[in-house]
Design an enzyme around this catalytic site. Structure first.
Site, PDB file in Angstrom:
ATOM      1  N   GLU A 320       5.773  21.322  12.749  1.00 25.97           N
ATOM      2  CA  GLU A 320       6.833  22.613  12.940  1.00 25.97           C
ATOM      3  C   GLU A 320       7.453  22.851  12.017  1.00 25.97           C
ATOM      4  O   GLU A 320       8.120  24.276  12.281  1.00 25.97           O
ATOM      5  CB  GLU A 320       7.700  21.701  14.224  1.00 25.97           C
ATOM      6  CG  GLU A 320       7.082  21.513  15.570  1.00 25.97           C
ATOM      7  CD  GLU A 320       8.173  21.303  16.607  1.00 25.97           C
ATOM      8  OE1 GLU A 320       9.403  21.143  16.190  1.00 25.97           O
ATOM      9  OE2 GLU A 320       7.995  21.534  17.545  1.00 25.97           O
ATOM     10  N   HIS A 341     -12.480   1.998  11.806  1.00 30.13           N
ATOM     11  CA  HIS A 341     -13.515   1.914  12.575  1.00 30.13           C
ATOM     12  C   HIS A 341     -13.723   3.118  13.438  1.00 30.13           C
ATOM     13  O   HIS A 341     -14.487   3.350  14.589  1.00 30.13           O
ATOM     14  CB  HIS A 341     -13.391   0.715  13.420  1.00 30.13           C
ATOM     15  CG  HIS A 341     -13.405  -0.525  12.529  1.00 30.13           C
ATOM     16  ND1 HIS A 341     -14.426  -1.360  12.504  1.00 30.13           N
ATOM     17  CD2 HIS A 341     -12.640  -1.077  11.978  1.00 30.13           C
ATOM     18  CE1 HIS A 341     -14.380  -2.308  11.622  1.00 30.13           C
ATOM     19  NE2 HIS A 341     -13.113  -2.325  11.303  1.00 30.13           N
ATOM     20  N   LYS A 456       6.705  28.217  26.157  1.00 29.09           N
ATOM     21  CA  LYS A 456       7.918  27.982  26.851  1.00 29.09           C
ATOM     22  C   LYS A 456       8.292  29.212  27.926  1.00 29.09           C
ATOM     23  O   LYS A 456       8.326  29.033  29.053  1.00 29.09           O
ATOM     24  CB  LYS A 456       9.157  27.627  26.165  1.00 29.09           C
ATOM     25  CG  LYS A 456       9.054  26.286  25.656  1.00 29.09           C
ATOM     26  CD  LYS A 456      10.662  25.961  24.981  1.00 29.09           C
ATOM     27  CE  LYS A 456      10.808  24.861  23.988  1.00 29.09           C
ATOM     28  NZ  LYS A 456      12.141  24.973  23.198  1.00 29.09           N
TER      29      LYS A 456
HETATM   30  O1  PA5 Z   1      12.500  20.137  16.043  1.00 30.22           O
HETATM   31  C1  PA5 Z   1      12.681  20.727  17.123  1.00 30.22           C
HETATM   32  O2  PA5 Z   1      13.720  21.359  17.231  1.00 30.22           O
HETATM   33  C2  PA5 Z   1      11.996  20.469  18.608  1.00 30.22           C
HETATM   34  O3  PA5 Z   1      10.782  19.481  18.389  1.00 30.22           O
HETATM   35  C3  PA5 Z   1      12.782  19.950  19.712  1.00 30.22           C
HETATM   36  O4  PA5 Z   1      13.552  18.850  19.172  1.00 30.22           O
HETATM   37  C4  PA5 Z   1      12.259  19.717  21.065  1.00 30.22           C
HETATM   38  O5  PA5 Z   1      11.662  21.085  21.402  1.00 30.22           O
HETATM   39  C5  PA5 Z   1      13.070  19.305  22.103  1.00 30.22           C
HETATM   40  O6  PA5 Z   1      14.132  20.297  22.078  1.00 30.22           O
HETATM   41  P1  PA5 Z   1      15.572  19.769  22.805  1.00 30.22           P
HETATM   42  O7  PA5 Z   1      16.074  18.815  22.258  1.00 30.22           O
HETATM   43  O8  PA5 Z   1      16.248  21.080  22.896  1.00 30.22           O
HETATM   44  O9  PA5 Z   1      15.157  19.376  24.312  1.00 30.22           O
END
Ligand code: PA5
Length: 467
Positions: A320, A341, A456
């Site tokens: 990410e 394996h 989303k």
């Molecule tokens: O790194 C990030 O920002 C994302 O992986 C969020 O943690 C994830 O999308 C969850 O978001 P939120 O805490 O707003 O529900």
């Protein structure tokens, strides 16, 4: 800082052109300096240049700040408030459901799997030392899995009185609007409304940002404890905020040692020389293999069974953070010897695009098992009788490294010494720092995840009939 984790790339350096790492010294040091300077920029409250937005550098000094707050403010400090809420939950319930996804889930799972008894939820309350069973949900949309857990908790609540039959919910979402988590929260909130209608305020603990739907809901409902995820710390960098610390404290982990480990790693990052600095050296080696040899697949090869979720947490962190603008290495977590394996064939003889980082767990927490001898010896293992399992694992590690070296497959080592709260705090902070330094090095903003928004928006539009 006696148990600082170590990074050793020695076995891989021969694959790089002479002088490669020396050649990277200035640019890596500059990227590290930018990473450190970003903390001041963010703290100054001044204008953040557009190319640096979002700037979530708050995680870097956060562990030190929390430890300072603890020493100055004692019972009033955030650490003490987290511990006190965790104690309250431990004393009043026997099941805790932690709801969250991505950065609001993966770090806790990593700590839980690394540091708790491997069969924690199977133990009796007494064997668990009063620590509740911990369940993770809200990280998917899977009806069977959720209803399975709801059924289990409903049955447990039906016959008995507190605390053995009772459940609490920790709901974690920084934005407060993530659909997967919000949907699960409705399900588990309803369960608590059925089971403990008079105690909802005590049994639901939200961890969320300063504003958003979950914050409004929590304020309106009047929950006894609400923890705030600080501004300036992004989701996947938030494992050592209440996001991870509250579930960790409920699970009976030493959150002060987790923070101390992270603070020690930040100190090491700031002060150790290039060439003996785990953060800088790891960044340089990974970058060199990617740019010089096209090795853009990074295998985090964990040994033993307890570090898989640390690897999955890192998969998310790297993907990410740096998987942007058609760039970024691909992280893959491997659990050995299991995956020798399954994936082993490909790693030994497949495309030459992989840099392997062994994550070595070190000595086991408990007394090591050793192989018994038998009067019959049909499996012909008596020749190894008396060998302990760490010795057998070490043979697998050495044998695999040799096989890779014989075929010119580069490996490096990240050695924990042992799996403790202190070393897990260190590895979290090390991998977060290196991800940011690499981002600064290659000109990718490591913070934010704009690409995740698309699904989303589409998902919400489809559900609302607007697609
Ligand atoms: O790194 C990030 O920002 C994302 O992986 C969020 O943690 C994830 O999308 C969850 O978001 P939120 O805490 O707003 O529900």
């Amino acid at each position: 800082m006696s148990d600082l984790i170590t990074y050793s790339p020695d076995a891989a350096l021969g694959y790089l052109r002479d002088g490669t790492l020396d050649g990277l010294r200035d640019s890596i040091t500059a990227a590290a300096q930018e990473t450190i300077d970003d903390v001041e920029l963010w703290q100054s409250g001044g204008e953040i240049p557009e190319q640096k937005q979002p700037l979530d550098a708050g995680f870097i000094q956060w562990p030190e700040e929390l430890l300072l707050d603890l020493s100055e403010n004692g019972d009033e400090s955030l650490v003490a408030r987290i511990e006190s809420c965790a104690r309250r939950l431990r004393e009043t319930v026997d099941s805790v459901v932690v709801l969250g996804i991505g950065g609001s889930y993966m770090g806790m799972r990593a700590m839980f799997e690394a540091l708790n008894h491997p069969f924690h939820n199977e133990l009796s309350r007494e064997q668990r030392g009063g620590v509740p069973r911990i369940y993770f949900e809200g990280w998917n949309v899977d009806s069977d899995r959720q209803s399975g857990l709801l059924e289990l908790l409903r049955a447990r609540g039906a016959d008995g009185t507190a605390p053995d039959s009772r459940t609490a919910v920790i709901v974690i979402s920084k934005s407060g609007g993530t659909l997967e988590t919000a949907v699960s929260f409705r399900m588990f909130r309803q369960l608590l409304e059925e089971q403990s209608p008079d105690e909802l305020q005590k049994l639901i603990v939200p961890v969320t940002g300063a504003s958003g739907k979950l914050r409004s809901l929590a304020d309106e409902a009047g929950f006894e404890d609400i923890f705030t995820i600080p501004d300036g710390i992004g989701g996947r960098f938030s494992v050592l905020t209440p996001v991870g610390l509250l579930p960790a404290a409920v699970a009976g982990l030493d959150i002060r040692q987790l923070l101390q480990g992270a603070a020690d790693m930040t100190d090491h990052f700031r002060t150790a020389e290039y060439g003996s600095n785990a953060v800088l050296d790891y960044t340089a080696v990974c970058h060199a293999f990617e740019t010089q040899l096209g090795m853009g697949t990074r295998l985090l090869s964990t040994w033993g069974s307890r570090l898989e979720a640390v690897g999955l947490w890192y998969d998310q962190l790297l993907s990410e953070s740096l998987g942007k603008n058609e760039k970024g290495a691909t992280p893959i977590t491997v659990v050995n010897t299991r995956d020798l394996h399954s994936r082993g064939q490909q790693h030994q003889e497949g495309t030459r695009d992989k840099l392997i980082t062994n994550v070595l767990p070190g000595v086991p927490t408990g007394d090591p098992l050793s192989l018994p001898s038998r009067t019959d010896d049909f499996d012909q293992l008596n020749k190894y009788a008396g060998f302990d399992l760490p010795k057998i694992l070490q043979a697998a590690i050495d044998g695999t490294n040799k096989a890779y070296a014989d075929d010119n497959r580069p490996t490096t080592d990240l050695a924990l010494g042992s799996i403790t709260a202190h070393t897990i705090g260190q590895i979290f902070q090390m991998l977060m720092l290196t991800t940011v330094v690499e981002g600064r090095l290659v000109g990718t903003n490591p913070y934010g995840q704009p690409g995740v928004e698309a699904y989303k928006i589409n998902m919400n539009a489809i559900l609302s009939g607007d697609a």
